[in-house]
Design an enzyme around this catalytic site. Structure first.
Site, mmCIF file in Angstrom:
data_model
loop_
_atom_site.group_PDB
_atom_site.id
_atom_site.type_symbol
_atom_site.label_atom_id
_atom_site.label_comp_id
_atom_site.label_asym_id
_atom_site.label_seq_id
_atom_site.Cartn_x
_atom_site.Cartn_y
_atom_site.Cartn_z
ATOM 1 N N ALA A 198 56.299 97.331 10.390
ATOM 2 C CA ALA A 198 56.230 98.269 9.373
ATOM 3 C C ALA A 198 56.751 99.558 9.726
ATOM 4 C CB ALA A 198 54.890 98.199 8.811
ATOM 5 N N PHE A 240 50.703 99.543 7.665
ATOM 6 C CA PHE A 240 49.411 98.956 7.337
ATOM 7 C C PHE A 240 48.193 99.512 7.968
ATOM 8 C CE2 PHE A 240 51.001 95.553 4.499
ATOM 9 C CZ PHE A 240 52.343 95.278 4.996
ATOM 10 N N GLN A 280 58.837 91.272 10.491
ATOM 11 C CA GLN A 280 57.304 90.894 9.834
ATOM 12 C C GLN A 280 57.236 91.690 8.625
ATOM 13 O OE1 GLN A 280 53.747 91.537 12.919
ATOM 14 N NE2 GLN A 280 55.549 92.928 13.783
ATOM 15 N N ILE A 309 58.308 92.836 4.682
ATOM 16 C CA ILE A 309 58.764 91.908 3.450
ATOM 17 C C ILE A 309 59.559 93.048 2.354
ATOM 18 C CG2 ILE A 309 56.796 90.311 3.574
ATOM 19 C CD1 ILE A 309 55.368 92.220 1.461
ATOM 20 N N ASP A 310 60.021 94.052 2.924
ATOM 21 C CA ASP A 310 60.674 95.074 1.881
ATOM 22 C C ASP A 310 62.193 94.724 1.860
ATOM 23 O OD1 ASP A 310 60.230 97.309 4.644
ATOM 24 O OD2 ASP A 310 61.786 95.815 4.537
ATOM 25 N N HIS A 350 57.143 86.954 7.553
ATOM 26 C CA HIS A 350 55.930 87.004 6.450
ATOM 27 C C HIS A 350 56.442 86.855 5.020
ATOM 28 C CE1 HIS A 350 53.645 89.212 9.607
ATOM 29 N NE2 HIS A 350 53.284 87.863 9.758
ATOM 30 N N CYS A 402 54.792 74.558 -10.511
ATOM 31 C CA CYS A 402 56.336 73.924 -10.433
ATOM 32 C C CYS A 402 57.173 74.246 -9.470
ATOM 33 C CB CYS A 402 56.917 73.940 -11.886
ATOM 34 S SG CYS A 402 57.547 75.561 -12.225
ATOM 35 N N CYS A 420 54.399 81.506 -15.069
ATOM 36 C CA CYS A 420 55.517 80.882 -15.043
ATOM 37 C C CYS A 420 55.816 80.228 -16.489
ATOM 38 C CB CYS A 420 55.828 79.626 -14.197
ATOM 39 S SG CYS A 420 57.024 78.591 -14.173
ATOM 40 N N ASN A 459 58.497 103.221 19.564
ATOM 41 C CA ASN A 459 57.119 103.407 18.734
ATOM 42 C C ASN A 459 56.821 104.674 18.966
ATOM 43 O OD1 ASN A 459 54.585 103.167 17.572
ATOM 44 N ND2 ASN A 459 54.898 101.056 17.672
HETATM 45 N N1 APR Z 1 58.995 104.645 13.742
HETATM 46 C C1 APR Z 1 58.652 103.779 14.497
HETATM 47 N N2 APR Z 1 57.481 103.132 14.411
HETATM 48 C C2 APR Z 1 56.439 103.796 13.521
HETATM 49 C C3 APR Z 1 56.881 104.810 13.023
HETATM 50 C C4 APR Z 1 58.233 105.371 12.972
HETATM 51 N N3 APR Z 1 58.500 106.364 12.221
HETATM 52 N N4 APR Z 1 55.550 105.135 12.271
HETATM 53 C C5 APR Z 1 54.704 104.313 12.877
HETATM 54 N N5 APR Z 1 55.139 103.429 13.505
HETATM 55 C C6 APR Z 1 54.442 102.375 14.200
HETATM 56 C C7 APR Z 1 52.775 102.527 14.542
HETATM 57 O O1 APR Z 1 52.649 103.268 16.006
HETATM 58 C C8 APR Z 1 52.554 101.250 14.537
HETATM 59 O O2 APR Z 1 52.545 100.691 15.887
HETATM 60 O O3 APR Z 1 54.401 101.144 13.466
HETATM 61 C C9 APR Z 1 53.467 100.352 13.811
HETATM 62 C C10 APR Z 1 52.956 99.950 12.451
HETATM 63 O O4 APR Z 1 51.653 99.205 12.620
HETATM 64 P P1 APR Z 1 51.201 98.096 11.488
HETATM 65 O O5 APR Z 1 51.145 98.982 10.308
HETATM 66 O O6 APR Z 1 50.174 97.442 12.277
HETATM 67 O O7 APR Z 1 52.631 97.220 11.197
HETATM 68 P P2 APR Z 1 52.831 95.983 11.842
HETATM 69 O O8 APR Z 1 52.437 96.011 13.189
HETATM 70 O O9 APR Z 1 54.362 95.333 11.282
HETATM 71 O O10 APR Z 1 51.796 94.854 10.925
HETATM 72 C C11 APR Z 1 52.139 93.465 11.160
HETATM 73 O O11 APR Z 1 50.508 93.186 9.585
HETATM 74 O O12 APR Z 1 49.051 93.399 7.807
HETATM 75 C C12 APR Z 1 50.097 92.563 8.268
HETATM 76 O O13 APR Z 1 51.591 91.415 7.179
HETATM 77 C C13 APR Z 1 51.309 92.679 7.464
HETATM 78 O O14 APR Z 1 53.497 92.488 8.504
HETATM 79 C C14 APR Z 1 52.352 93.100 8.644
HETATM 80 C C15 APR Z 1 51.687 92.740 9.917
#
Ligand code: APR
Length: 251
Positions: free
Chosen positions: A24, A35, A101, A103-104, A119, A130, A148, A213
């Site tokens: 994300a 998230f 991971q 879905i956007d 995901h 169906c 549907c 990160n």
């Molecule tokens: N650039 C890079 N990374 C970033 C930024 C940024 N500008 N801002 C935040 N982050 C980092 C955060 O430090 C964190 O490590 O992105 C990460 C977001 O973590 P999560 O929200 O847990 O996202 P993710 O790891 O993809 O979650 C995995 O959890 O809820 C499920 O299905 C959902 O695919 C998702 C999965």
């Protein structure tokens, strides 16, 4: 940091097969909140909304949250410079596969190919009776839950908690963990199973791990070889410049 960037560029240039593994965080600078962490979606909405049992028990209640997060909000978002530069690196033969991971759909919209969505994708809906697939834009979400033409309940075609990972991305991810010399991990906490097992599998097979990160993740102190601490757009721009800017004249 320049030293880390130069080291990451050197590793990427020497790699024969590089996988980008994204979460994300790569979409945060497109305006999509993560998230977890400050302002994360799970601090505003109950994660149960995306639990398959809850969805089947209360489709209307679950769809209210889904529509707000993934449809009202997602449809106005655009890919950012990090997505774009990843696609450019792929065009230059430096990235061979993307396991996301997210879905956007923003990797595809930025021009990336070989994108495997662990995901699923929020752009399509599927009938639970169906199995007819619909593009989200052709479904009227003013009445919930959407149905549907056969009367069956429509579900977004992304993986709910409690659902299995689709075989195609799962196999592509395991193959990437076997084949890759390098995993470029961008923007993930590494908290969610089974997605979070892929980078350690790659590491165990000898892959070098570069991580982008702004915060440390579950991977940073365990498997990461080069940690580029910063936002995805900033670090991807620095990496791209190190890879493609003409070498400085040796004066
Ligand atoms: N650039 C890079 N990374 C970033 C930024 C940024 N500008 N801002 C935040 N982050 C980092 C955060 O430090 C964190 O490590 O992105 C990460 C977001 O973590 P999560 O929200 O847990 O996202 P993710 O790891 O993809 O979650 C995995 O959890 O809820 C499920 O299905 C959902 O695919 C998702 C999965």
């Amino acid at each position: 940091m320049n030293e880390q960037i130069a080291r990451a560029a050197e590793i990427l240039q020497a790699s024969k097969f590089t996988t980008a593994y994204t979460g994300a965080g790569i979409s945060v600078e497109s305006g999509i909140p993560p998230f977890r962490g400050d302002g994360g979606l799970w601090s505003k909405y109950p994660p149960e909304s995306l639990d398959i049992d809850y969805f089947l028990r209360d489709p209307e209640g679950s769809w209210k949250v889904i529509r707000e997060i993934f449809f009202d909000f997602f449809k106005q978002t655009k890919y950012n410079q990090a997505h774009f530069l990843l696609a450019e690196m792929q065009k230059h033969g430096l990235i061979h596969r993307i396991i996301t991971q997210n879905i956007d759909n923003l990797h595809q919209e930025a021009g990336s190919t070989q994108v495997f969505e662990f995901h699923g994708n929020s752009k399509s809906l599927i009938c639970l009776v169906c199995l007819q697939a619909y593009h989200a834009s052709e479904v009227d979400l003013s009445v919930l839950p959407p149905r549907c033409s056969c009367g069956g309940l429509l579900k977004p075609d992304f993986v709910f908690f409690g659902e299995p990972i689709p075989m195609d991305p799962l196999n592509a991810a395991h193959e990437a963990a076997r084949l890759s010399d390098v995993f470029l991990i961008i923007g993930t906490t590494g908290e969610v199973m089974p997605a979070n097992m892929i980078p350690p599998m790659a590491k165990a097979n000898g892959a070098k791990i570069i991580e982008i990160n702004p915060e440390e993740s579950n991977y940073t102190r365990k498997i990461t070889d080069v940690f580029l601490k910063g936002k995805a757009t900033t670090m991807m721009q620095a990496l791209y410049d190190a890879l493609f800017s003409p070498p400085l004249e040796n004066n």
